[in-house]
Design an enzyme around this catalytic site. Structure first.
Site, PDB file in Angstrom:
ATOM      1  N   GLU A   1      -0.744   4.203  -8.295  1.00  0.00           N
ATOM      2  CA  GLU A   1      -0.392   5.281  -7.380  1.00  0.00           C
ATOM      3  C   GLU A   1       0.953   5.878  -7.806  1.00  0.00           C
ATOM      4  O   GLU A   1       1.903   5.139  -8.064  1.00  0.00           O
ATOM      5  CB  GLU A   1      -0.287   4.676  -5.964  1.00  0.00           C
ATOM      6  CG  GLU A   1      -0.224   5.670  -4.865  1.00  0.00           C
ATOM      7  CD  GLU A   1      -1.586   5.925  -4.176  1.00  0.00           C
ATOM      8  OE1 GLU A   1      -2.652   5.577  -4.729  1.00  0.00           O
ATOM      9  OE2 GLU A   1      -1.547   6.491  -3.083  1.00  0.00           O
TER      10      GLU A   1
ATOM     11  N   PHE B   1      -1.620  -0.964  -9.910  1.00  0.00           N
ATOM     12  CA  PHE B   1      -2.243  -2.119  -9.255  1.00  0.00           C
ATOM     13  C   PHE B   1      -3.470  -2.653  -9.985  1.00  0.00           C
ATOM     14  O   PHE B   1      -4.058  -3.641  -9.559  1.00  0.00           O
ATOM     15  CB  PHE B   1      -2.538  -1.869  -7.775  1.00  0.00           C
ATOM     16  CG  PHE B   1      -3.186  -0.549  -7.455  1.00  0.00           C
ATOM     17  CD1 PHE B   1      -4.517  -0.334  -7.723  1.00  0.00           C
ATOM     18  CD2 PHE B   1      -2.449   0.465  -6.845  1.00  0.00           C
ATOM     19  CE1 PHE B   1      -5.116   0.865  -7.414  1.00  0.00           C
ATOM     20  CE2 PHE B   1      -3.046   1.677  -6.532  1.00  0.00           C
ATOM     21  CZ  PHE B   1      -4.384   1.878  -6.820  1.00  0.00           C
TER      22      PHE B   1
ATOM     23  N   ARG C   1      -7.587  11.459  -8.468  1.00  0.00           N
ATOM     24  CA  ARG C   1      -8.687  10.896  -7.689  1.00  0.00           C
ATOM     25  C   ARG C   1      -9.977  11.701  -7.863  1.00  0.00           C
ATOM     26  O   ARG C   1     -11.067  11.176  -7.826  1.00  0.00           O
ATOM     27  CB  ARG C   1      -8.201  10.910  -6.235  1.00  0.00           C
ATOM     28  CG  ARG C   1      -9.211  10.772  -5.182  1.00  0.00           C
ATOM     29  CD  ARG C   1      -9.396   9.331  -4.939  1.00  0.00           C
ATOM     30  NE  ARG C   1     -10.520   9.139  -4.082  1.00  0.00           N
ATOM     31  CZ  ARG C   1     -10.458   8.620  -2.874  1.00  0.00           C
ATOM     32  NH1 ARG C   1      -9.299   8.242  -2.396  1.00  0.00           N
ATOM     33  NH2 ARG C   1     -11.523   8.445  -2.157  1.00  0.00           N
TER      34      ARG C   1
ATOM     35  N   ARG D   1     -17.083   1.023  -2.375  1.00  0.00           N
ATOM     36  CA  ARG D   1     -16.191   0.651  -1.267  1.00  0.00           C
ATOM     37  C   ARG D   1     -16.750  -0.634  -0.677  1.00  0.00           C
ATOM     38  O   ARG D   1     -17.715  -0.613   0.070  1.00  0.00           O
ATOM     39  CB  ARG D   1     -16.187   1.763  -0.219  1.00  0.00           C
ATOM     40  CG  ARG D   1     -15.134   1.586   0.858  1.00  0.00           C
ATOM     41  CD  ARG D   1     -15.286   2.633   1.945  1.00  0.00           C
ATOM     42  NE  ARG D   1     -15.065   4.001   1.534  1.00  0.00           N
ATOM     43  CZ  ARG D   1     -13.871   4.537   1.315  1.00  0.00           C
ATOM     44  NH1 ARG D   1     -12.786   3.827   1.457  1.00  0.00           N
ATOM     45  NH2 ARG D   1     -13.768   5.790   0.953  1.00  0.00           N
TER      46      ARG D   1
ATOM     47  N   ARG E   1      -3.344   8.820  -6.172  1.00  0.00           N
ATOM     48  CA  ARG E   1      -3.988   7.847  -7.061  1.00  0.00           C
ATOM     49  C   ARG E   1      -4.029   8.411  -8.478  1.00  0.00           C
ATOM     50  O   ARG E   1      -4.484   9.536  -8.680  1.00  0.00           O
ATOM     51  CB  ARG E   1      -5.411   7.610  -6.562  1.00  0.00           C
ATOM     52  CG  ARG E   1      -6.147   6.545  -7.335  1.00  0.00           C
ATOM     53  CD  ARG E   1      -6.403   5.394  -6.451  1.00  0.00           C
ATOM     54  NE  ARG E   1      -7.090   4.304  -7.081  1.00  0.00           N
ATOM     55  CZ  ARG E   1      -8.049   3.598  -6.494  1.00  0.00           C
ATOM     56  NH1 ARG E   1      -8.439   3.903  -5.287  1.00  0.00           N
ATOM     57  NH2 ARG E   1      -8.582   2.566  -7.107  1.00  0.00           N
TER      58      ARG E   1
ATOM     59  N   LYS F   1       0.851  -1.193   0.000  1.00  0.00           N
ATOM     60  CA  LYS F   1       0.000   0.000   0.000  1.00  0.00           C
ATOM     61  C   LYS F   1       0.885   1.240   0.000  1.00  0.00           C
ATOM     62  O   LYS F   1       1.650   1.472   0.923  1.00  0.00           O
ATOM     63  CB  LYS F   1      -0.919   0.020   1.229  1.00  0.00           C
ATOM     64  CG  LYS F   1      -1.820   1.241   1.224  1.00  0.00           C
ATOM     65  CD  LYS F   1      -2.868   1.165   2.299  1.00  0.00           C
ATOM     66  CE  LYS F   1      -3.894   2.265   2.149  1.00  0.00           C
ATOM     67  NZ  LYS F   1      -3.367   3.564   1.825  1.00  0.00           N
TER      68      LYS F   1
ATOM     69  N   LYS G   1      -8.158  -2.427   3.404  1.00  0.00           N
ATOM     70  CA  LYS G   1      -6.868  -1.809   3.719  1.00  0.00           C
ATOM     71  C   LYS G   1      -6.493  -2.076   5.174  1.00  0.00           C
ATOM     72  O   LYS G   1      -7.364  -2.148   6.043  1.00  0.00           O
ATOM     73  CB  LYS G   1      -6.916  -0.313   3.418  1.00  0.00           C
ATOM     74  CG  LYS G   1      -8.058   0.451   4.039  1.00  0.00           C
ATOM     75  CD  LYS G   1      -8.193   1.850   3.435  1.00  0.00           C
ATOM     76  CE  LYS G   1      -9.361   2.596   4.045  1.00  0.00           C
ATOM     77  NZ  LYS G   1      -9.644   3.865   3.408  1.00  0.00           N
TER      78      LYS G   1
HETATM   79  P1  ATP Z   1      -9.982   6.014   0.473  1.00  0.00           P
HETATM   80  O1  ATP Z   1      -9.215   5.969  -0.799  1.00  0.00           O
HETATM   81  O2  ATP Z   1     -10.273   4.638   0.991  1.00  0.00           O
HETATM   82  O3  ATP Z   1     -11.167   6.932   0.421  1.00  0.00           O
HETATM   83  P2  ATP Z   1      -7.840   7.531   1.600  1.00  0.00           P
HETATM   84  O4  ATP Z   1      -7.753   8.375   0.373  1.00  0.00           O
HETATM   85  O5  ATP Z   1      -7.750   8.192   2.928  1.00  0.00           O
HETATM   86  O6  ATP Z   1      -9.116   6.643   1.605  1.00  0.00           O
HETATM   87  P3  ATP Z   1      -6.320   5.310   2.366  1.00  0.00           P
HETATM   88  O7  ATP Z   1      -7.310   5.033   3.409  1.00  0.00           O
HETATM   89  O8  ATP Z   1      -4.955   5.586   2.848  1.00  0.00           O
HETATM   90  O9  ATP Z   1      -6.722   6.492   1.430  1.00  0.00           O
HETATM   91  O10 ATP Z   1      -6.276   4.064   1.355  1.00  0.00           O
HETATM   92  C1  ATP Z   1      -6.851   3.899   0.124  1.00  0.00           C
HETATM   93  C2  ATP Z   1      -5.950   4.423  -0.983  1.00  0.00           C
HETATM   94  O11 ATP Z   1      -4.705   3.714  -1.000  1.00  0.00           O
HETATM   95  C3  ATP Z   1      -6.463   4.193  -2.389  1.00  0.00           C
HETATM   96  O12 ATP Z   1      -7.417   5.135  -2.775  1.00  0.00           O
HETATM   97  C4  ATP Z   1      -5.201   4.289  -3.222  1.00  0.00           C
HETATM   98  O13 ATP Z   1      -4.966   5.628  -3.606  1.00  0.00           O
HETATM   99  C5  ATP Z   1      -4.109   3.881  -2.266  1.00  0.00           C
HETATM  100  N1  ATP Z   1      -3.389   2.632  -2.596  1.00  0.00           N
HETATM  101  C6  ATP Z   1      -2.070   2.453  -2.416  1.00  0.00           C
HETATM  102  N2  ATP Z   1      -1.689   1.240  -2.765  1.00  0.00           N
HETATM  103  C7  ATP Z   1      -2.785   0.594  -3.234  1.00  0.00           C
HETATM  104  C8  ATP Z   1      -3.014  -0.707  -3.756  1.00  0.00           C
HETATM  105  N3  ATP Z   1      -2.040  -1.607  -3.877  1.00  0.00           N
HETATM  106  N4  ATP Z   1      -4.281  -1.022  -4.141  1.00  0.00           N
HETATM  107  C9  ATP Z   1      -5.280  -0.139  -4.021  1.00  0.00           C
HETATM  108  N5  ATP Z   1      -5.125   1.122  -3.517  1.00  0.00           N
HETATM  109  C10 ATP Z   1      -3.889   1.489  -3.124  1.00  0.00           C
END
Ligand code: ATP
Length: 584
Positions: free
Chosen positions: A307, A347, A277, A424, A262, A257, A430
């Site tokens: 990412e 990914f 995003r 979601r 994104r 991760k 995650k």
């Molecule tokens: P969310 O995207 O769930 O609304 P957020 O923007 O706060 O929340 P995180 O909770 O840190 O982000 O985790 C999700 C994000 O992690 C994804 O939107 C993506 O941008 C990122 N990410 C990093 N590595 C990966 C991966 N291997 N597969 C999917 N997403 C990943």
């Protein structure tokens, strides 16, 4: 339809304080409009002049707008500058000043007796496409010509459109509700439009298809090159062991991760477009990713999800999101590209050579990705480990932390693990290192108000009123007042940051109880990441209220960072907060 009629609707929208009313007003005007005006009505209501991903800019600075107003009124520019200094909002300046005009500039824009919506669009296109020498003059006179033949109220909204300061607190979800009401009879039908909107973020296109082909046309909308699609999202769990319980497959892919931005990359031969995003075109921000996608993706056409991560190639170390954000700039992109190099960690793949892969399972998509990507240090398929047990995930998680990564995303390998745009669900889960902190995960909240500051904070806000998004009712419900965690510098910047979003009354989509009414209200636009100690029941907040009228609030909230890459509708939802509350 005359632009005047639409402007009057805009004026009405500014005053309404109920979301239902807002939807009905929009639905009525959409029903009345000509087929080729509906898309424009959608864009203009959202403060855009075309689909936002298209990156159409008018290239007209505030200074030029002032000159256009001066030309249209036939007064000296200094008069307009003085009025601007007093009033502030250029839309109001145009409304107040151009009472009577004799200047018509027919050579620049030929229309009489007001403008139709189509003529406004033609004028805006003319302004946007004027380039090269003499273009500033052309833009100025075209706008002046348009301003000189319309009524004050139209001038106000025309100028606001041009200066990108239209704000009614209307989001895309509200426009979808209005489209559903207008064409399908009720806003209850909105989910039917949402699927299409998730794979094709052009709301104007959706409106046109709906009008022309009805719901059948909408069902046929597919992922398309160069039109961004809403990204699939990951669920969170509270206990590590829940990963195994919630995911629907025995084999789980634990992927690295990354903490970056994104990026959805669309490759079409030698043409590459990158979307953020928020589904905006960020191609110019990452010339290096563009080159690497062209060079190392071995299919002619592809849509990738991944990412962009800052990386130190000397120390072989992933860097933080904050480091990457230093690259977010209009100028000197190439210089910063050298100082802060990035890797594009891919990914997923959603489209390959004319075929959508969204209905393929994750293992099939991964296979497709591996077939077309030439892995190297600049672009690479995300690192991962396949395992059928929690120890395997934990081991990989620890390895990821050692690599300075944020954690893992566990992905289902079942036959049903399709790519679900905008959803979601537990197909992706995650698990982050922050989960060891007080509340395990931060909340992304939408700021809808602020309270006056006192003492040391008298020149700024004392605190902000934060809300979570309720997608079912398309409203924002209050969760907490946020006043701690800001640096002095950050505090000072609060009033200018929110200036553009200020409004006189409560936004129609906000649910606020009297006891927490703020001093200032803002349109729901700015998202802030907040960490707190715990979620508690509260009679003063409206988030996920129970039958007794008690909502859920966040105790001891602390500012972490702004989330410019998230739109208000992408904030943490009230259902997520309810689930977090139930599990803590
Ligand atoms: P969310 O995207 O769930 O609304 P957020 O923007 O706060 O929340 P995180 O909770 O840190 O982000 O985790 C999700 C994000 O992690 C994804 O939107 C993506 O941008 C990122 N990410 C990093 N590595 C990966 C991966 N291997 N597969 C999917 N997403 C990943």
């Amino acid at each position: 339809m005359q632009f005047k009629e639409l402007s009057e609707i805009f004026e009405e929208l500014e005053k309404v304080s109920s979301q239902t009313e807002m939807i009905q007003i929009l639905a009525d005007i959409i029903k009345k409009a000509d087929p080729d005006e509906i898309d424009k009505i959608c864009y203009y209501t959202l403060g855009e002049i075309a689909a936002s991903y298209k990156k159409i800019t008018l290239g007209i600075a505030e200074k030029i707008v002032q000159q256009s107003i001066a030309l249209a009124v036939n007064v000296d520019i200094d008069v307009i500058k003085n009025i601007t200094n007093n009033i502030g909002d250029l839309g109001e300046v145009a409304f107040e000043t151009i009472k009577n005009s004799s200047n018509h500039f027919k050579d620049y824009f030929d229309a009489e007796n007001g403008l139709t919506i189509k003529e406004v669009d033609n004028g805006l296109v003319k302004i946007a496409t004027s380039n090269g020498s003499g273009s500033a003059e052309m833009k100025k006179k075209t706008l002046a010509a348009m301003l000189s033949i319309v009524s004050p109220i139209e001038r106000k909204y025309l100028v606001r459109l041009v200066t990108r300061t239209m704000e009614f607190g209307v989001g895309e979800a509200t426009v979808l509700n209005a489209l559903a009401t207008a064409f399908l009879g009720s806003k209850k039908e909105k989910p039917k439009l949402e699927r299409a909107h998730n794979v094709c973020s052009d709301i104007g296109l959706i409106a046109r298809v709906l009008d022309k082909e009805g719901i059948q046309g909408i069902m046929k909308i597919k992922i398309t090159l160069h039109i961004p699609m809403r990204p699939m999202l990951a669920q969170r769990v509270h206990e590590f062991s829940e990963i195994k319980q919630k995911i629907d497959s025995t084999i789980i892919a634990a992927e690295e991760k990354y903490d970056g931005e994104r990026i959805e990359a669309h490759k079409d031969g030698q043409e590459v477009t990158l979307f953020s995003r928020r589904l905006t075109d960020v191609t110019s921000q990452y010339p290096d990713i563009v080159e690497n996608v062209k060079k190392y993706i071995k299919s002619d056409q592809a849509i990738l999800d991944g990412e962009a991560v800052a990386y130190n190639f000397k120390d072989h170390e992933f860097k933080s999101f904050q480091k990457l954000m230093q690259r977010r700039r209009k100028y000197d992109v190439k210089e910063y590209m050298k100082d802060i190099p990035v890797r594009y960690m891919v990914f997923d793949i959603l489209y390959r050579d004319g075929r959508s892969l969204m209905k393929k399972s994750y293992p099939e998509r991964r296979k497709n990705l591996e077939e077309i990507i030439e892995n190297n240090k600049l672009i690479k398929a995300a690192g991962r480990r396949l395992t059928d047990n929690l120890d395997g995930i934990d081991e990989y998680f620890q390895e990821c932390l050692d690599k300075n990564l944020e954690g893992v995303v566990c992905k289902s390998c079942s036959d049903k693990s399709y790519y679900q745009a905008g959803a979601r669900k537990y197909y992706w889960i995650k698990w982050k290192k922050d989960y060891a902190s007080e509340l395990r995960d931060t909340l992304d909240l939408v700021v809808i108000g602020a309270y006056s500051g006192r003492g040391r904070r008298r020149r700024t806000y004392g605190s902000l009123l934060c809300t979570a998004y309720n997608p079912e009712y398309d409203v924002f419900q209050t969760v907490c007042k946020l006043g701690t965690g800001f640096s002095d510098e950050e505090l000072e910047k609060l009033p200018p940051k929110f200036k553009q979003h200020l409004r006189d009354n409560k936004p129609a989509r906000a649910e606020v109880l009297k006891s927490v009414e703020p001093t200032y209200y803002f349109n729901p636009n700015i998202v802030v990441e907040v960490l707190g100690a715990e979620l508690t029941k509260s009679p003063i907040h409206t988030c996920a209220q129970d039958e007794a009228g008690k909502g859920i609030s966040l105790r001891f909230p602390r500012f972490i960072r702004w989330r410019p890459e998230k739109s208000a509708e992408e904030a943490t939802t009230t259902t997520e907060i309810l689930e977090m509350y139930q599990k803590q």
